[in-house]
Design a protein around this motif. Structure first.
Motif, PDB file in Angstrom:
ATOM      1  N   ARG A 266       8.363  -1.780 -11.388  1.00 16.29           N
ATOM      2  CA  ARG A 266       8.027  -2.643 -12.529  1.00 16.29           C
ATOM      3  C   ARG A 266       6.667  -3.274 -12.279  1.00 16.29           C
ATOM      4  NH1 ARG A 266      11.694  -0.101 -13.730  1.00 16.29           N
ATOM      5  NH2 ARG A 266      13.694  -0.694 -14.630  1.00 16.29           N
ATOM      6  N   PRO A 267       5.932  -3.596 -13.330  1.00 16.66           N
ATOM      7  CA  PRO A 267       4.625  -4.254 -13.135  1.00 16.66           C
ATOM      8  C   PRO A 267       4.788  -5.623 -12.484  1.00 16.66           C
ATOM      9  CG  PRO A 267       4.863  -3.400 -15.376  1.00 16.66           C
ATOM     10  CD  PRO A 267       6.210  -3.320 -14.746  1.00 16.66           C
ATOM     11  N   LEU A 268       3.809  -5.976 -11.674  1.00 17.89           N
ATOM     12  CA  LEU A 268       3.781  -7.294 -11.030  1.00 17.89           C
ATOM     13  C   LEU A 268       2.525  -8.010 -11.510  1.00 17.89           C
ATOM     14  CD1 LEU A 268       4.856  -9.367  -9.005  1.00 17.89           C
ATOM     15  CD2 LEU A 268       3.559  -8.172  -7.215  1.00 17.89           C
ATOM     16  N   THR A 269       2.721  -9.024 -12.351  1.00 16.52           N
ATOM     17  CA  THR A 269       1.596  -9.751 -12.945  1.00 16.52           C
ATOM     18  C   THR A 269       1.161 -10.861 -12.010  1.00 16.52           C
ATOM     19  OG1 THR A 269       2.482  -9.270 -15.147  1.00 16.52           O
ATOM     20  CG2 THR A 269       0.797 -10.992 -14.973  1.00 16.52           C
ATOM     21  N   VAL A 270      -0.020 -10.708 -11.416  1.00 16.41           N
ATOM     22  CA  VAL A 270      -0.583 -11.710 -10.510  1.00 16.41           C
ATOM     23  C   VAL A 270      -2.062 -11.859 -10.830  1.00 16.41           C
ATOM     24  CG1 VAL A 270       1.065 -11.301  -8.645  1.00 16.41           C
ATOM     25  CG2 VAL A 270      -1.035  -9.956  -8.741  1.00 16.41           C
ATOM     26  N   SER A 271      -2.649 -12.953 -10.369  1.00 16.91           N
ATOM     27  CA  SER A 271      -4.087 -13.168 -10.520  1.00 16.91           C
ATOM     28  C   SER A 271      -4.814 -12.576  -9.316  1.00 16.91           C
ATOM     29  CB  SER A 271      -4.384 -14.672 -10.637  1.00 16.91           C
ATOM     30  OG  SER A 271      -3.998 -15.342  -9.443  1.00 16.91           O
ATOM     31  N   THR A 272      -6.124 -12.536  -9.408  1.00 15.26           N
ATOM     32  CA  THR A 272      -6.915 -11.988  -8.299  1.00 15.26           C
ATOM     33  C   THR A 272      -6.757 -12.835  -7.041  1.00 15.26           C
ATOM     34  OG1 THR A 272      -8.518 -11.147  -9.914  1.00 15.26           O
ATOM     35  CG2 THR A 272      -9.235 -11.255  -7.618  1.00 15.26           C
ATOM     36  N   GLU A 273      -6.708 -14.172  -7.187  1.00 14.18           N
ATOM     37  CA  GLU A 273      -6.535 -15.041  -6.020  1.00 14.18           C
ATOM     38  C   GLU A 273      -5.161 -14.831  -5.386  1.00 14.18           C
ATOM     39  OE1 GLU A 273      -7.549 -15.975  -8.952  1.00 14.18           O
ATOM     40  OE2 GLU A 273      -9.677 -16.374  -8.592  1.00 14.18           O
ATOM     41  N   GLU A 274      -4.126 -14.751  -6.206  1.00 12.05           N
ATOM     42  CA  GLU A 274      -2.791 -14.498  -5.662  1.00 12.05           C
ATOM     43  C   GLU A 274      -2.713 -13.124  -4.985  1.00 12.05           C
ATOM     44  OE1 GLU A 274      -0.190 -17.070  -8.943  1.00 12.05           O
ATOM     45  OE2 GLU A 274      -0.531 -14.917  -9.207  1.00 12.05           O
ATOM     46  N   TYR A 275      -3.413 -12.162  -5.564  1.00  6.23           N
ATOM     47  CA  TYR A 275      -3.454 -10.820  -4.966  1.00  6.23           C
ATOM     48  C   TYR A 275      -4.059 -10.878  -3.565  1.00  6.23           C
ATOM     49  CZ  TYR A 275      -4.615  -5.833  -4.484  1.00  6.23           C
ATOM     50  OH  TYR A 275      -4.732  -4.545  -4.037  1.00  6.23           O
ATOM     51  N   GLY A 276      -5.156 -11.619  -3.410  1.00  2.53           N
ATOM     52  CA  GLY A 276      -5.798 -11.709  -2.097  1.00  2.53           C
ATOM     53  C   GLY A 276      -4.912 -12.374  -1.062  1.00  2.53           C
ATOM     54  N   THR A 277      -4.192 -13.414  -1.470  1.00  2.00           N
ATOM     55  CA  THR A 277      -3.299 -14.084  -0.525  1.00  2.00           C
ATOM     56  C   THR A 277      -2.160 -13.162  -0.093  1.00  2.00           C
ATOM     57  OG1 THR A 277      -3.817 -16.200  -1.602  1.00  2.00           O
ATOM     58  CG2 THR A 277      -1.853 -16.110  -0.199  1.00  2.00           C
ATOM     59  N   MET A 278      -1.585 -12.453  -1.040  1.00  2.00           N
ATOM     60  CA  MET A 278      -0.491 -11.541  -0.720  1.00  2.00           C
ATOM     61  C   MET A 278      -0.973 -10.379   0.146  1.00  2.00           C
ATOM     62  SD  MET A 278       1.246 -11.503  -4.520  1.00  2.00           S
ATOM     63  CE  MET A 278       2.472 -10.283  -4.108  1.00  2.00           C
ATOM     64  N   TRP A 279      -2.192  -9.901  -0.119  1.00  2.00           N
ATOM     65  CA  TRP A 279      -2.714  -8.761   0.644  1.00  2.00           C
ATOM     66  C   TRP A 279      -2.796  -9.078   2.134  1.00  2.00           C
ATOM     67  CZ3 TRP A 279      -3.988  -3.772  -0.564  1.00  2.00           C
ATOM     68  CH2 TRP A 279      -4.759  -3.071   0.369  1.00  2.00           C
ATOM     69  N   LEU A 280      -3.258 -10.286   2.448  1.00  2.00           N
ATOM     70  CA  LEU A 280      -3.376 -10.654   3.859  1.00  2.00           C
ATOM     71  C   LEU A 280      -2.023 -10.874   4.519  1.00  2.00           C
ATOM     72  CD1 LEU A 280      -6.383 -13.154   3.582  1.00  2.00           C
ATOM     73  CD2 LEU A 280      -6.433 -10.765   4.319  1.00  2.00           C
ATOM     74  N   ALA A 281      -0.992 -11.142   3.723  1.00  2.00           N
ATOM     75  CA  ALA A 281       0.324 -11.435   4.293  1.00  2.00           C
ATOM     76  C   ALA A 281       1.140 -10.188   4.563  1.00  2.00           C
ATOM     77  CB  ALA A 281       1.098 -12.374   3.359  1.00  2.00           C
ATOM     78  N   PHE A 282       0.800  -9.063   3.920  1.00  2.00           N
ATOM     79  CA  PHE A 282       1.609  -7.849   4.067  1.00  2.00           C
ATOM     80  C   PHE A 282       1.120  -7.053   5.289  1.00  2.00           C
ATOM     81  CE2 PHE A 282       2.251  -7.841  -0.826  1.00  2.00           C
ATOM     82  CZ  PHE A 282       3.084  -8.948  -0.686  1.00  2.00           C
ATOM     83  N   SER A 283       2.080  -6.437   5.977  1.00  2.00           N
ATOM     84  CA  SER A 283       1.745  -5.748   7.233  1.00  2.00           C
ATOM     85  C   SER A 283       1.877  -4.229   7.166  1.00  2.00           C
ATOM     86  CB  SER A 283       2.633  -6.262   8.365  1.00  2.00           C
ATOM     87  OG  SER A 283       4.015  -6.080   8.035  1.00  2.00           O
ATOM     88  N   HIS A 284       2.687  -3.693   6.272  1.00  2.00           N
ATOM     89  CA  HIS A 284       2.911  -2.240   6.204  1.00  2.00           C
ATOM     90  C   HIS A 284       1.943  -1.639   5.187  1.00  2.00           C
ATOM     91  CE1 HIS A 284       6.539  -2.687   8.608  1.00  2.00           C
ATOM     92  NE2 HIS A 284       6.887  -3.686   7.818  1.00  2.00           N
ATOM     93  N   ASP A 285       1.158  -0.657   5.632  1.00  2.00           N
ATOM     94  CA  ASP A 285       0.150  -0.092   4.745  1.00  2.00           C
ATOM     95  C   ASP A 285       0.000   1.407   4.999  1.00  2.00           C
ATOM     96  OD1 ASP A 285      -1.013  -0.095   7.213  1.00  2.00           O
ATOM     97  OD2 ASP A 285      -2.949  -0.883   6.572  1.00  2.00           O
ATOM     98  N   THR A 286      -0.689   2.057   4.094  1.00  3.53           N
ATOM     99  CA  THR A 286      -1.037   3.473   4.219  1.00  3.53           C
ATOM    100  C   THR A 286      -2.295   3.723   3.403  1.00  3.53           C
ATOM    101  OG1 THR A 286      -0.218   5.741   4.015  1.00  3.53           O
ATOM    102  CG2 THR A 286       0.311   4.261   2.233  1.00  3.53           C
ATOM    103  N   LYS A 287      -3.049   4.757   3.798  1.00  2.00           N
ATOM    104  CA  LYS A 287      -4.320   5.075   3.147  1.00  2.00           C
ATOM    105  C   LYS A 287      -4.348   6.559   2.836  1.00  2.00           C
ATOM    106  CE  LYS A 287      -6.332   1.675   6.266  1.00  2.00           C
ATOM    107  NZ  LYS A 287      -7.251   1.469   7.397  1.00  2.00           N
ATOM    108  N   GLN A 288      -4.965   6.891   1.728  1.00  2.00           N
ATOM    109  CA  GLN A 288      -5.056   8.305   1.338  1.00  2.00           C
ATOM    110  C   GLN A 288      -6.104   8.432   0.244  1.00  2.00           C
ATOM    111  OE1 GLN A 288      -5.019  11.235   2.255  1.00  2.00           O
ATOM    112  NE2 GLN A 288      -2.837  11.702   2.341  1.00  2.00           N
ATOM    113  N   ASN A 289      -6.618   9.640   0.068  1.00  2.00           N
ATOM    114  CA  ASN A 289      -7.555   9.955  -1.011  1.00  2.00           C
ATOM    115  C   ASN A 289      -6.826  10.746  -2.087  1.00  2.00           C
ATOM    116  OD1 ASN A 289     -10.033   8.831   0.064  1.00  2.00           O
ATOM    117  ND2 ASN A 289      -9.916  10.426   1.598  1.00  2.00           N
TER     118      ASN A 289
END
Length: 1138
Positions: free
Chosen positions: A1032-1055
């Protein structure tokens, strides 16, 4: 050493500048090195350069010998000497000064000294011993820079005999707190293992600690050692397979630092090395291979970028999959990957696909059938490398049925090839094929070998003519066939000598001489005197070598019969009896004596000698008495050649032992046994009877400059030509294609005959394909080149079986016109599982039955009773011993559309108007049918189960139970359904919640019930749906997005693939992901975008996107471990399906 030179050129400006400021990246205008470089660039001729360098070297030599030269000045002088050496001019006077600079200078001067030593000296240089004490001192230093410099020079060059002196110090550095020291220590030990493996056997346990090092660089360095050790002994490291698999999983998952990425690919060279290690460990080992399947599948799935490095990873994955114990799913994906490469219009990718196909065709010969038309087109490709690789592929699939066509194609390429390496390689392959399958084609065999000798010339290896003559001598199982073969050879060679023998190569003339001397008597109408006269003409030709003349004289000795023959022999012997060549003089004397004594000639050169086994005393025991007497008289004992070479090599090095008598160099290097003597033919042949050896006759180690051209091609530099456009039957923009393009490609390559007339060129290609690939589709035991055989077929005639051959041909003919197999479908979803759709699924049987049924829908009212009447006649269920009933697929007679209309009317009112999936059957029984759909609500996902009673009796005591490892199922209604009336439908609602994210989630259920008459029954079913239904969509602001990004630990990267055919690619790509995956685009700034979503219930996941080189780099983070990987999978699918 190339990496050292590159680093040297990069570091020279900053290291050696005379500016006062450290780290200056620009050469000073007053620097002597800068002046030298500018002076060289302004010169106009090589002669002026030599004069300038000689003046420079004289100046450097004078200054380095001066006692007033400071260390700073000595550093610059060493750099100027390095530059002169790199240009190819000797500066040996500076070697000792470089060693002194490494010993006496400060950190910067020591660094330049070590650099100069590593570039000036080699491992066997005598001056290198003077550096050992310096290295020992620096290894014990507390200065990290000095330790690093010492380990670097040790890993590049160090005397083999001095390894025990520094090995303990290098071992200690494996536990050093600094990761750079540990990494350099591992590389030094790897160097030791290469030059002296026995000296590092005792520290294998420390290698294992390096493999588990917390620093990725140290772990990567240890893989070099393990790759070498596993190559030598794979059985000793089976226990490490799980460790290597775990490392590869972390690398593929992007767990390494960004510094290891190359073009956004995580540590590609590390992946390639791990794949090679896994292929060695999993070969012929099922248990070890099983733990690799998952990570290999993941590697194939993630290697999706259109970049050369990802193609290399895919190639190694394919090789690994076909090397380890096979798994059908992986083999199919690897075959699709190969198909993408082969069908690519890019030459590099096409070559990579052909090379991979050549490697795997031994395990799966039918794989070549799927791309036979592409292979045929590559035979006419303008790129010679592509042609050569196609010929290598054809060589691997050669069998007795297609050998003539493949050899013909090889000979066509040989006639136009101007490359010596290609000529030597193909000549060896053609000779091997002709010798492997000579039995049924006597004339073809002789003509083919004649072409080989003519085209190959004197560049071919000596064992090719030797093996040919051995084959003629040994013959086959049939005496009559042997006679026909030899007669045809004699007839063809007499015709050649009567024509233009001057154009024939020397080795071909030697073969002709031997054959005529041995078998010309078989041709009764041919007089020996006529053959002698033809051979005498060869002696008169100017270009005939002394070795060839020796073969001719030996052949004439065998034929000197009758008056005319003896007179010719006498004339020839008189001419060469006074020759300066001792071998020719000896042969002439033999010819003179044996021509007058026929009885002696019959005993020395019997015609039937080939039938007698030749016993060779390899130990030379008849010389034991002579050797004993010589040793007693004080002679030196015999030493093998390798021992003499080692002693000679040691004699050149700096010797610390007292002088002793040196052995003179023997004449073994120019032994007569090395010559191609006709009398030693039968025992000097180096041909091996193992036909599985596909390494062919490597070229000579000596440099041959004869005939070297100064241009790239016959018409000049090839790059100046206009590129020839390739006319491919299938055009694909890249190896990773869309499903629509895939379908077009498959249809264009279908071999099913159509009523439309086929153009004449296409008919020729199809006929050529039939000739080349005959024998591959048959299940009979067709022997391919490169595959091991139980018995060697070389030099022995095989039994003729025309019936079986015809049957095999008929079978191949039928297989060529049938529809392609599933492996024919090329990869259209980028190595992802194309069987999993976005709709909920059931078992494969049920999907098959649903596809088999019609899709027509009936208009009108819902007649449940009439709808259920047809079900009674369906196949009865199978009741197991425990009372469980195996659910049959839904009956084929019921139209799905009509049933969906009927059941959708029973959907609860509170769910109407919401997004609802298709109603699909779960299972059916004679009495009870189960169907289901799912409805997406804003805060939940509801599973709706329809229970239809098709019997005339009520069904009671209904119990519906669910079980799932990844889902939590809860009942929504107030009370569960326990009874279903006859010919009616009951509806149950269940709320689904994800416990553990997975790409596709599945719930397994069991429904048990009682009928009025009969035993209790139970039916099992399953319901499968993708994870995207829970997003489901998660409606957040850019500031809230930045705070959440730093708090999360599990990630993955791909092209990911970027939608690039629009004006704003990033906006269009994110819009597709938003629509298909229910994401919320937080903000788009330039070439970057941020996206947020949540997994029911309230499990967030954030995604950062950035456009780079026509690709979309995404970085996903979440507090849930597996959620980023699962969401990444669906992002890939969504963009591919767009």
């Amino acid at each position: 050493m190339s990496d050292v030179v590159e680093k040297t050129l990069t570091a020279l400006p900053s290291l050696l500048s005379l500016d006062s400021q450290p780290g200056s990246a620009k050469l000073s205008s007053t620097s002597k090195l800068g002046t030298l470089i500018r002076g060289i660039t302004e010169l106009t001729s090589k002669h002026e350069e030599e004069k300038l360098i000689q003046r420079e070297l004289a100046s450097v030599k004078e200054k380095v010998s001066s006692p007033n030269t400071s260390m700073r000045q000595m550093k610059e002088l060493m750099v100027r000497a390095i530059y002169c050496e790199m240009l190819g001019y000797e500066a040996s006077f500076s070697y000792i000064h470089a060693i002194k600079l490494a010993q006496q200078g400060a950190a910067l001067e020591k660094r330049v000294g070590y650099l100069a030593v590593s570039l000036f000296l080699n491992e066997s240089h005598e001056l290198l011993l003077l550096l050992v004490n310096t290295v020992l001192k620096d290894l014990q230093s507390t200065n990290l820079i000095e330790v690093c410099m010492a380990l670097t020079v040790v890993s590049q060059m160090f005397p083999k005999d001095m390894i025990p002196a520094i090995l303990p110090l290098v071992e200690e550095k494996l536990t050093h707190p600094k990761e750079i020291i540990r990494r350099k220590a591992v590389l030094a030990l790897y160097k030791f293992y290469l030059i002296a493996p026995n000296q590092v056997q005792h520290i294998h346990n420390k290698f294992r600690k390096a493999l588990c090092d917390k620093d990725p660089g140290v772990m990567t360095a240890s893989l070099h050692i393990y790759l070498q050790m596993i190559t030598d002994n794979p059985e000793g490291y089976k226990d490490l397979a799980a460790c290597f698999v775990a490392i590869l999983k972390q690398v593929v998952g992007g767990k390494l630092p960004m510094d290891f990425n190359y073009h956004s690919v995580p540590a590609p060279w590390l992946q390639i090395q791990l794949l090679r290690i896994l292929s060695l460990l999993g070969k012929n080992d099922q248990s070890t291979s099983e733990i690799m399947y998952e990570v290999l599948d993941e590697s194939l799935r993630r290697a999706e970028m259109n970049h050369n490095i990802t193609y290399a990873i895919l190639y190694e994955c394919v090789k690994c999959i076909y090397t380890i114990h096979p798994k059908s799913e992986l083999l199919e994906k690897a075959a699709k990957c190969i198909g993408n490469f082969v069908l690519s219009p890019k030459i590099n990718l096409k070559y990579l696909g052909l090379k991979a196909l050549t490697y795997v065709v031994q395990q799966d010969p039918k794989l070549a059938l799927q791309h036979q038309m592409t292979i045929i087109e590559c035979l006419d490709h303008p790129d010679l490398i592509i042609k050569r690789e196609v010929l290598e592929l054809l060589f691997r699939i050669t069998n007795a049925q297609n050998v003539t066509v493949i050899v013909e194609k090889m000979l066509e390429f040989l006639r136009i090839s101007k490359d010596d390496y290609t000529t030597i390689d193909l000549v060896g392959k053609v000779a091997e094929l002709a010798e492997k399958y000579p039995s049924s084609y006597n004339e073809w065999f002789i003509e083919t070998m004649n072409t080989v000798f003519s085209v190959g010339g004197d560049m071919m290896q000596p064992d090719i003519p030797n093996s040919f003559l051995k084959l003629l001598s040994e013959g086959f199982d049939s005496v009559e066939e042997d006679r026909k073969l030899r007669l045809f050879a004699v007839d063809s060679y007499v015709s050649m000598l009567q024509g233009e023998p001057r154009k024939l190569p020397q080795r071909f003339l030697q073969v002709i001489s031997w054959v005529l001397g041995e078998y010309s008597h078989l041709m009764e109408e041919l007089e020996p005197a006529a053959v002698l006269r033809l051979l005498a003409k060869l002696l008169d030709m100017k270009h005939t070598s002394s070795e060839t003349k020796s073969w001719v004289l030996m052949a004439m000795t065998k034929l000197c019969e009758g008056g005319a023959g003896v007179s010719v022999a006498q004339e020839v012997s008189e001419i060469y009896s006074s020759s300066m060549d001792t071998m020719l003089r000896q042969r002439a004397q033999e010819l003179q004596h044996l021509s007058h004594n026929s009885q002696l000639r019959a005993r020395v050169l019997p015609r039937d000698a080939r039938l007698e086994p030749l016993e060779v005393d390899s130990s030379l025991s008849f010389l034991d008495g002579f050797v004993s007497e010589a040793l007693a008289a004080g002679a030196a004992p015999y030493k093998p050649p390798h021992q003499r070479q080692e002693e000679l090599a040691q004699a050149k090095a700096l010797s610390l032992e007292p002088y002793s008598l040196s052995l003179p160099i023997s004449m073994s290097s120019c032994s007569i046994a090395d010559r191609q003597s006709p009398t030693l033919l039968s025992i000097s042949s180096g041909l091996s009877g193992d036909s599985t050896d596909i390494s062919h006759k490597g070229g000579s180690t000596t440099l041959k400059l004869d005939g070297v051209k100064r241009v790239w091609g016959r018409e000049g530099y090839l790059a100046q030509r206009e590129p020839v456009e390739e006319t491919a039957q299938v055009e694909v923009p890249s190896p990773l294609r869309s499903p629509v393009q895939q379908g077009e490609a498959d249809s264009s390559h279908s071999q099913t005959p159509t009523p439309t007339p086929t153009p004449e060129p296409e008919q020729e290609k199809q006929q050529l394909a039939f000739s080349l690939f005959v024998g591959l589709g048959s299940q009979s035991s067709v022997c391919l080149m490169g595959k091991s055989e139980l018995t060697s077929q070389r030099f022995r005639r095989k039994a003729k079986a025309q019936g079986s051959s015809a049957g095999a041909s008929e079978q191949i003919s039928n297989s060529l016109v049938t529809s392609p197999s599933t492996v024919d479908n090329l990869l259209c979803n980028n190595l992802l599982d194309s069987n999993i759709t976005s709709e909920p699924g059931v078992s494969s049987q049920k999907q098959t039955s649903r596809l088999a049924r019609g899709l027509a829908t009936a208009n009108g009212t819902c007649d449940v009773e009439g709808e259920l009447t047809d079900i009674k006649g369906s196949k009865p269920s199978l009741i197991r011993d425990n009372g469980m009933v195996a659910a049959d697929p839904a009956p084929h007679e019921n139209p799905d559309g009509r049933k969906d209309l009927c059941l959708s009317s029973h959907l609860p009112a509170e769910l109407s108007g919401l997004s609802c999936s298709e109603i699909i059957p779960l299972c059916c029984n004679q009495s009870l049918d189960l169907s289901a759909c799912h409805v997406q609500k804003e805060d939940s996902l509801v599973l709706v189960v329809f229970m239809t009673n098709s019997s005339d009796s009520d069904i009671q005591q209904i119990l519906l139970q669910f079980d799932s490892e990844v889902l939590e199922v809860s009942f929504v209604s107030d009370s569960p359904v326990e009874e279903v009336r006859s010919h009616s439908v009951a509806v149950c609602q269940y709320s689904l919640t994800v416990k553990r994210p997975s790409v596709h989630v599945e719930v397994i259920g069991t429904v048990s019930f009682h009928m009025p008459v009969g035993t209790p029954q139970a039916v099992q079913f399953s319901y499968k749906l993708p994870l995207t239904n829970f997003i489901r969509p998660l409606t957040v602001s850019t500031e809230e997005y930045g705070t959440m990004w730093l708090a999360f630990s599990h990630d993955t990267k791909q092209n990911l693939t970027l939608i690039s055919d629009v004006q704003e690619p990033l906006t269009a790509t994110l819009s597709v992901l938003k629509k298909k995956l229910h994401l919320h685009v937080v903000e788009i700034i330039g070439m970057e975008g941020i996206v947020a979503c949540r997994l029911l219930q309230d499990q967030p996941c954030l995604m950062h996107c950035r456009v780079h080189d026509d690709t979309l780099g995404v970085w996903l983070r979440s507090p849930v471990p597996d959620l980023p990987d699962c969401l990444l999978y669906h992002c890939q699918r969504a963009l591919q399906e767009h």
